[in-house]
Design a protein around this motif. Sequence first.
Motif, PDB file in Angstrom:
ATOM      1  N   CYS A 129       2.381   2.587   8.094  1.00 43.44           N
ATOM      2  CA  CYS A 129       2.354   2.161   6.697  1.00 43.44           C
ATOM      3  C   CYS A 129       1.021   1.470   6.449  1.00 43.44           C
ATOM      4  N   LEU A 130       0.314   1.887   5.381  1.00 46.52           N
ATOM      5  CA  LEU A 130      -1.040   1.403   5.113  1.00 46.52           C
ATOM      6  C   LEU A 130      -1.208   0.975   3.661  1.00 46.52           C
ATOM      7  N   ALA A 131      -1.995  -0.083   3.462  1.00 50.75           N
ATOM      8  CA  ALA A 131      -2.363  -0.535   2.119  1.00 50.75           C
ATOM      9  C   ALA A 131      -3.839  -0.908   2.142  1.00 50.75           C
ATOM     10  N   LEU A 132      -4.594  -0.416   1.159  1.00 50.26           N
ATOM     11  CA  LEU A 132      -6.044  -0.603   1.096  1.00 50.26           C
ATOM     12  C   LEU A 132      -6.403  -2.070   0.869  1.00 50.26           C
ATOM     13  N   MET A 133      -7.386  -2.533   1.632  1.00 54.50           N
ATOM     14  CA  MET A 133      -7.859  -3.910   1.526  1.00 54.50           C
ATOM     15  C   MET A 133      -9.117  -3.989   0.671  1.00 54.50           C
ATOM     16  N   ARG A 134      -9.354  -5.181   0.144  1.00 58.11           N
ATOM     17  CA  ARG A 134     -10.641  -5.450  -0.496  1.00 58.11           C
ATOM     18  C   ARG A 134     -11.677  -5.544   0.620  1.00 58.11           C
ATOM     19  N   THR A 135     -12.805  -4.895   0.442  1.00 59.43           N
ATOM     20  CA  THR A 135     -13.839  -4.834   1.476  1.00 59.43           C
ATOM     21  C   THR A 135     -14.334  -6.217   1.879  1.00 59.43           C
ATOM     22  N   ASP A 136     -14.423  -7.131   0.926  1.00 63.12           N
ATOM     23  CA  ASP A 136     -14.934  -8.467   1.230  1.00 63.12           C
ATOM     24  C   ASP A 136     -13.943  -9.327   2.009  1.00 63.12           C
ATOM     25  N   MET A 137     -12.738  -8.822   2.253  1.00 57.44           N
ATOM     26  CA  MET A 137     -11.705  -9.587   2.946  1.00 57.44           C
ATOM     27  C   MET A 137     -11.462  -9.107   4.377  1.00 57.44           C
ATOM     28  N   VAL A 138     -12.279  -8.184   4.862  1.00 52.81           N
ATOM     29  CA  VAL A 138     -12.071  -7.612   6.188  1.00 52.81           C
ATOM     30  C   VAL A 138     -12.729  -8.491   7.237  1.00 52.81           C
ATOM     31  N   THR A 139     -11.918  -9.024   8.138  1.00 49.99           N
ATOM     32  CA  THR A 139     -12.415  -9.799   9.280  1.00 49.99           C
ATOM     33  C   THR A 139     -11.543  -9.482  10.490  1.00 49.99           C
ATOM     34  N   GLY A 140     -12.147  -9.462  11.657  1.00 51.33           N
ATOM     35  CA  GLY A 140     -11.393  -9.220  12.879  1.00 51.33           C
ATOM     36  C   GLY A 140     -11.569  -7.805  13.389  1.00 51.33           C
ATOM     37  N   ASP A 141     -10.789  -7.482  14.403  1.00 50.19           N
ATOM     38  CA  ASP A 141     -10.857  -6.167  15.037  1.00 50.19           C
ATOM     39  C   ASP A 141     -10.257  -5.101  14.131  1.00 50.19           C
ATOM     40  N   VAL A 142     -10.965  -3.975  14.037  1.00 49.29           N
ATOM     41  CA  VAL A 142     -10.546  -2.864  13.191  1.00 49.29           C
ATOM     42  C   VAL A 142     -10.407  -1.614  14.050  1.00 49.29           C
ATOM     43  N   THR A 143      -9.283  -0.920  13.931  1.00 49.65           N
ATOM     44  CA  THR A 143      -9.058   0.340  14.635  1.00 49.65           C
ATOM     45  C   THR A 143      -9.394   1.482  13.687  1.00 49.65           C
ATOM     46  N   GLU A 144     -10.266   2.397  14.143  1.00 50.52           N
ATOM     47  CA  GLU A 144     -10.632   3.550  13.323  1.00 50.52           C
ATOM     48  C   GLU A 144      -9.565   4.634  13.458  1.00 50.52           C
ATOM     49  N   LEU A 145      -9.088   5.123  12.304  1.00 51.31           N
ATOM     50  CA  LEU A 145      -8.098   6.200  12.295  1.00 51.31           C
ATOM     51  C   LEU A 145      -8.811   7.536  12.200  1.00 51.31           C
ATOM     52  N   SER A 146      -8.374   8.503  12.983  1.00 54.79           N
ATOM     53  CA  SER A 146      -8.993   9.833  12.936  1.00 54.79           C
ATOM     54  C   SER A 146      -8.115  10.741  12.099  1.00 54.79           C
ATOM     55  N   LEU A 147      -8.488  10.871  10.863  1.00 59.31           N
ATOM     56  CA  LEU A 147      -7.775  11.734   9.919  1.00 59.31           C
ATOM     57  C   LEU A 147      -8.696  12.835   9.461  1.00 59.31           C
TER      58      LEU A 147
END
Length: 147
Positions: A129-147
Amino acid sequence: MELYSIKHDVKVFCVEAKSFPRGIMEAFDRLNKIVKNMEGRDVFGISKPQNGVIRYRAAASENFDGEGIKLGLSPFSIQKGFYLGETLMNWQQNEMMIMNIFNRLVADKRLDGSAHCIEWYKSPSELLCLALMRTDMVTGDVTELSL
């Protein structure tokens, strides 16, 4: 909750549910009847509140540009960007949990409130389940999804 990244817009085609939540399975059934071969495709549920009602679409990834239109289905692009997400295992036995997860996700202050909620059916047992974040609020480790 985890942070995810989708590097490119994902082109899909959709069948809209006649109602929510009752019409969801029927929308996926119609999608499966129209698309003769679902093998190798990513399958999604796409939802967004509009005028007090949730608009829900069953969707599948395109194998080539314009495939959805050729099949008589509505095209849609899942936005690239950063997403807040949560995995639900054995989702078919826990369908009621999907709404609970999205309620938690959309309550997060880091989200882009104008975006759609995305269900990515990764396998018969795994749902992301995914919900789009505001770009200026991204902090921490991010996993790249391969779609």
